[in-house]
Design an enzyme around this catalytic site. Structure first.
Site, PDB file in Angstrom:
ATOM      1  N   GLU A 139      33.343   3.755   1.639  1.00  0.00           N
ATOM      2  CA  GLU A 139      33.134   2.681   2.610  1.00  0.00           C
ATOM      3  C   GLU A 139      33.400   1.342   1.934  1.00  0.00           C
ATOM      4  O   GLU A 139      32.980   1.125   0.818  1.00  0.00           O
ATOM      5  CB  GLU A 139      31.676   2.756   3.079  1.00  0.00           C
ATOM      6  CG  GLU A 139      31.339   1.804   4.172  1.00  0.00           C
ATOM      7  CD  GLU A 139      32.325   1.885   5.307  1.00  0.00           C
ATOM      8  OE1 GLU A 139      32.341   2.910   5.996  1.00  0.00           O
ATOM      9  OE2 GLU A 139      33.095   0.926   5.498  1.00  0.00           O
ATOM     10  N   PHE A 140      34.108   0.452   2.623  1.00  0.00           N
ATOM     11  CA  PHE A 140      34.434  -0.842   2.017  1.00  0.00           C
ATOM     12  C   PHE A 140      33.819  -2.017   2.769  1.00  0.00           C
ATOM     13  O   PHE A 140      34.256  -3.151   2.617  1.00  0.00           O
ATOM     14  CB  PHE A 140      35.955  -1.026   1.940  1.00  0.00           C
ATOM     15  CG  PHE A 140      36.620  -0.002   1.057  1.00  0.00           C
ATOM     16  CD1 PHE A 140      36.577  -0.124  -0.322  1.00  0.00           C
ATOM     17  CD2 PHE A 140      37.239   1.101   1.605  1.00  0.00           C
ATOM     18  CE1 PHE A 140      37.172   0.832  -1.140  1.00  0.00           C
ATOM     19  CE2 PHE A 140      37.833   2.065   0.805  1.00  0.00           C
ATOM     20  CZ  PHE A 140      37.797   1.929  -0.573  1.00  0.00           C
ATOM     21  N   ASN A 146      35.595  -2.518  -6.281  1.00  0.00           N
ATOM     22  CA  ASN A 146      34.461  -3.434  -6.462  1.00  0.00           C
ATOM     23  C   ASN A 146      34.489  -4.084  -7.844  1.00  0.00           C
ATOM     24  O   ASN A 146      34.166  -5.262  -7.992  1.00  0.00           O
ATOM     25  CB  ASN A 146      33.140  -2.693  -6.247  1.00  0.00           C
ATOM     26  CG  ASN A 146      32.767  -2.647  -4.773  1.00  0.00           C
ATOM     27  OD1 ASN A 146      33.505  -3.127  -3.921  1.00  0.00           O
ATOM     28  ND2 ASN A 146      31.614  -2.060  -4.461  1.00  0.00           N
ATOM     29  N   ASP A 177      17.264  10.306   9.144  1.00  0.00           N
ATOM     30  CA  ASP A 177      16.611   9.709   7.968  1.00  0.00           C
ATOM     31  C   ASP A 177      15.274  10.413   7.783  1.00  0.00           C
ATOM     32  O   ASP A 177      14.668  10.868   8.757  1.00  0.00           O
ATOM     33  CB  ASP A 177      16.392   8.208   8.175  1.00  0.00           C
ATOM     34  CG  ASP A 177      16.303   7.457   6.862  1.00  0.00           C
ATOM     35  OD1 ASP A 177      17.245   6.697   6.555  1.00  0.00           O
ATOM     36  OD2 ASP A 177      15.317   7.651   6.129  1.00  0.00           O
ATOM     37  N   CYS A 202      25.710  -4.030  -4.553  1.00  0.00           N
ATOM     38  CA  CYS A 202      26.921  -3.253  -4.884  1.00  0.00           C
ATOM     39  C   CYS A 202      27.581  -3.652  -6.208  1.00  0.00           C
ATOM     40  O   CYS A 202      27.695  -2.822  -7.115  1.00  0.00           O
ATOM     41  CB  CYS A 202      27.922  -3.369  -3.749  1.00  0.00           C
ATOM     42  SG  CYS A 202      27.237  -2.847  -2.179  1.00  0.00           S
ATOM     43  N   PHE A 231      37.791 -14.511  -3.124  1.00  0.00           N
ATOM     44  CA  PHE A 231      36.975 -14.113  -4.271  1.00  0.00           C
ATOM     45  C   PHE A 231      37.250 -14.929  -5.522  1.00  0.00           C
ATOM     46  O   PHE A 231      37.167 -14.433  -6.636  1.00  0.00           O
ATOM     47  CB  PHE A 231      37.094 -12.596  -4.529  1.00  0.00           C
ATOM     48  CG  PHE A 231      36.136 -11.846  -3.652  1.00  0.00           C
ATOM     49  CD1 PHE A 231      36.367 -11.741  -2.299  1.00  0.00           C
ATOM     50  CD2 PHE A 231      34.965 -11.308  -4.169  1.00  0.00           C
ATOM     51  CE1 PHE A 231      35.463 -11.123  -1.460  1.00  0.00           C
ATOM     52  CE2 PHE A 231      34.047 -10.687  -3.345  1.00  0.00           C
ATOM     53  CZ  PHE A 231      34.303 -10.593  -1.980  1.00  0.00           C
TER      54      PHE A 231
HETATM   55  C1  UGA Z   1      30.935  -5.604  -1.631  1.00  0.00           C
HETATM   56  C2  UGA Z   1      32.432  -5.457  -1.342  1.00  0.00           C
HETATM   57  O1  UGA Z   1      32.999  -6.730  -1.019  1.00  0.00           O
HETATM   58  C3  UGA Z   1      32.675  -4.487  -0.172  1.00  0.00           C
HETATM   59  O2  UGA Z   1      34.070  -4.297   0.013  1.00  0.00           O
HETATM   60  C4  UGA Z   1      32.009  -3.146  -0.508  1.00  0.00           C
HETATM   61  O3  UGA Z   1      32.153  -2.222   0.555  1.00  0.00           O
HETATM   62  C5  UGA Z   1      30.510  -3.374  -0.752  1.00  0.00           C
HETATM   63  O4  UGA Z   1      30.360  -4.309  -1.853  1.00  0.00           O
HETATM   64  C6  UGA Z   1      29.894  -2.047  -1.130  1.00  0.00           C
HETATM   65  O5  UGA Z   1      30.229  -1.507  -2.175  1.00  0.00           O
HETATM   66  O6  UGA Z   1      29.170  -1.482  -0.301  1.00  0.00           O
HETATM   67  P1  UGA Z   1      28.933  -7.027  -0.531  1.00  0.00           P
HETATM   68  O7  UGA Z   1      28.112  -6.585  -1.690  1.00  0.00           O
HETATM   69  O8  UGA Z   1      28.386  -6.933   0.849  1.00  0.00           O
HETATM   70  O9  UGA Z   1      30.324  -6.208  -0.483  1.00  0.00           O
HETATM   71  O10 UGA Z   1      29.260  -8.561  -0.754  1.00  0.00           O
HETATM   72  P2  UGA Z   1      30.502  -9.484  -1.177  1.00  0.00           P
HETATM   73  O11 UGA Z   1      30.902 -10.312  -0.051  1.00  0.00           O
HETATM   74  O12 UGA Z   1      31.551  -8.691  -1.826  1.00  0.00           O
HETATM   75  O13 UGA Z   1      29.798 -10.427  -2.253  1.00  0.00           O
HETATM   76  C7  UGA Z   1      29.225  -9.883  -3.439  1.00  0.00           C
HETATM   77  C8  UGA Z   1      28.694 -10.986  -4.317  1.00  0.00           C
HETATM   78  O14 UGA Z   1      29.763 -11.739  -4.890  1.00  0.00           O
HETATM   79  C9  UGA Z   1      27.809 -12.003  -3.615  1.00  0.00           C
HETATM   80  O15 UGA Z   1      26.693 -12.274  -4.441  1.00  0.00           O
HETATM   81  C10 UGA Z   1      28.665 -13.235  -3.467  1.00  0.00           C
HETATM   82  O16 UGA Z   1      27.926 -14.436  -3.455  1.00  0.00           O
HETATM   83  C11 UGA Z   1      29.518 -13.131  -4.722  1.00  0.00           C
HETATM   84  N1  UGA Z   1      30.815 -13.815  -4.614  1.00  0.00           N
HETATM   85  C12 UGA Z   1      31.746 -13.378  -3.739  1.00  0.00           C
HETATM   86  C13 UGA Z   1      31.101 -14.882  -5.441  1.00  0.00           C
HETATM   87  O17 UGA Z   1      30.270 -15.302  -6.280  1.00  0.00           O
HETATM   88  N2  UGA Z   1      32.324 -15.486  -5.350  1.00  0.00           N
HETATM   89  C14 UGA Z   1      33.261 -15.072  -4.474  1.00  0.00           C
HETATM   90  O18 UGA Z   1      34.369 -15.667  -4.462  1.00  0.00           O
HETATM   91  C15 UGA Z   1      32.968 -13.997  -3.647  1.00  0.00           C
END
Ligand code: UGA
Length: 440
Positions: free
Chosen positions: A151-152, A208, A30, A260, A249
């Site tokens: 990456e996921f 996403n 970094d 993201c 979800f």
């Molecule tokens: C997301 C994706 O889930 C990952 O697979 C991906 O790798 C990552 O982005 C990325 O691109 O790096 P993340 O942003 O860590 O991961 O979080 P999530 O768990 O997906 O939640 C995202 C948002 O959606 C949060 O604000 C959460 O509160 C909201 N959410 C999620 C809802 O409002 N309802 C749901 O049913 C699920």
């Protein structure tokens, strides 16, 4: 294998640590010296369950190193992962300047054949961009390949996601290059999908965006439920049991935030526009999401028309549970809106308060959820940390000025809360105080 990971943010740090855990020699690079100094002292820049132990073990055992010396790291490695940030501008366009700078750096320090891997979320065509930059700046004419390996991982579950991925996507122009990269993942049990570079790049954004679409869809259904007196939780459960849809979800509430989904949906929309395709569906996904906070704060306004001097206990500040990440957190929008109305905010989050203090300096931070609720006119549930589900709400009720709950994540059971003597407001929930009494 010898690996270099450039960028020690979320993706880079977890990726590098997990590759070390799988037995590789890894150097994480970094350009922020303080970050590297801290990492060498095993002080992590982020909160991520399980990561601290993994970093400590691999660092102790010498497989994981942290450095600002990009030259040595590039020379040392056969595979170089680009894991730098790709923020979006107001237009939704992805800012690739950090990726471009890293490509130049790699070109400058190449001392032999390298596989350069884009792990950051980058728009389709970025593989070409990286290849062109390296070709232009590599004076010694060394051979290299550029691969896309998106990456996921999810924040809060990143270590588990990296060690147990549900798929591994490798986008490469040559099968042999993809196979070489796959060797890195050979000890993991996961479907491995080899595609061309463009397809791999699109897979990440399409994944996403689809998940974001699911969330906006159920939030639109929640609005419909409110109109007729139905319950969105029951509806989501019934809909999600169809295996073609799935229950994940479909949690309705304040909508999606984080670093993201908002950025990636905007980026895919922008890329589509540039290619001449009007991806209206994604515009709706964003519009529905952007309206969620307003819908929530309107409920609060209706119940407390004069907010001046009213005290609200905010439970949860991070953009989602199990993280201290405040990027695009709904708490910021909700709190700023209430502060404008003259409200007083007492907040608690299990881990995100130090990060929150930087973006929300003028609110009161409490040591516990109970302390936050003491004397409050209402409890606002913003982030659905599991510990908030387990709170003793009877005890909390005794200390509140008014027993009122606004549930931004539909976490509580409205009927039970009402039985306890609370006024309950959820989003699209039957038995919510503002809902029509139909559908009984
Ligand atoms: C997301 C994706 O889930 C990952 O697979 C991906 O790798 C990552 O982005 C990325 O691109 O790096 P993340 O942003 O860590 O991961 O979080 P999530 O768990 O997906 O939640 C995202 C948002 O959606 C949060 O604000 C959460 O509160 C909201 N959410 C999620 C809802 O409002 N309802 C749901 O049913 C699920």
């Amino acid at each position: 294998m010898n690996i270099c990971v450039i960028g020690t943010g979320y993706v880079g740090l977890v990726t590098g640590t997990v590759f070390a855990e799988l037995g590789n020699e890894v150097v994480c690079v970094d350009n922020v010296a303080e970050k590297i100094e801290n990492l060498n002292r095993r002080k992590l820049p982020i909160y991520e369950p399980g990561l601290q132990e993994l970093v400590e073990r691999n660092h102790n055992e010498g497989r994981l190193k942290f450095s600002t010396d990009a030259k040595s790291a590039v020379e040392f490695s056969e595979i170089i992962f680009i894991c730098v940030g790709t923020p979006s501008s107001d237009s939704g366009e992805t800012d690739l300047s950090a990726v471009e700078a890293v490509a130049k750096l790699i070109a400058k320090h190449m001392n032999g054949y390298k596989i350069v891997v884009n792990k950051s979320t980058v728009p389709v065509g970025t593989g070409d961009l990286v290849r062109n930059i390296i070709n232009k700046h590599c004076v010694d004419g060394h051979k290299f390949d550029v691969v896309s390996n998106p990456e996921f991982l999810r924040e809060g579950q990143a270590v588990n996601d990296a060690l147990n991925p549900d798929r591994i996507i490798i986008g490469a122009s040559e099968k042999q290059v993809a196979y070489r990269l796959l060797e890195l993942y050979s000890s993991l049990q996961a479907p491995m999908i080899i595609t061309d570079v463009y397809s791999a790049e699109i897979i990440k954004y399409a994944s996403n965006s689809f998940l974001a679409m699911k969330i906006s869809f159920i939030n639109a259904v929640a609005d419909l439920c409110e109109m007729v007196g139905a319950d969105v939780e029951d509806v989501a459960n019934g809909v999600g049991r169809d295996p073609r849809i799935g229950v994940d979800f479909l949690n309705s509430g304040l909508g999606f935030g984080g670093s993201c989904f908002p950025k990636d949906v905007k980026s895919l929309l922008h890329t589509s526009g540039k290619l001449g395709y009007d991806f209206n569906l994604l515009k709706n996904v964003l519009e529905i999401n952007e309206g969620r906070v307003d819908r929530f704060t309107s409920l609060i306004r209706r119940r407390f028309p004069d907010m001046k001097g009213k005290t609200f206990a905010v439970l949860g500040l991070a953009f989602k549970p199990n993280t201290d990440d405040m990027r695009d957190a709904k708490s910021v929008e909700v709190i700023n809106d209430l502060l404008k109305g003259g409200a007083v905010i007492r907040a608690f989050d299990p881990v995100a308060m130090p990060a929150a203090q930087k973006v929300l300096p003028s609110i009161t931070y409490c040591q516990t959820a109970y302390e936050a609720c003491n004397g409050a006119d209402a409890l606002l549930l913003i982030t659905e940390w599991r510990e908030f589900k387990l709170l003793n709400l009877e005890k909390i009720k005794q200390t509140m000025k008014n027993p009122v709950i606004f549930d931004g994540r539909n976490m509580y059971n409205p009927e039970r809360k009402k039985r306890l003597g609370f006024e309950y407001f959820g989003l699209g929930r039957k038995f919510s105080n503002h809902m029509p009494e139909k559908g009984k």
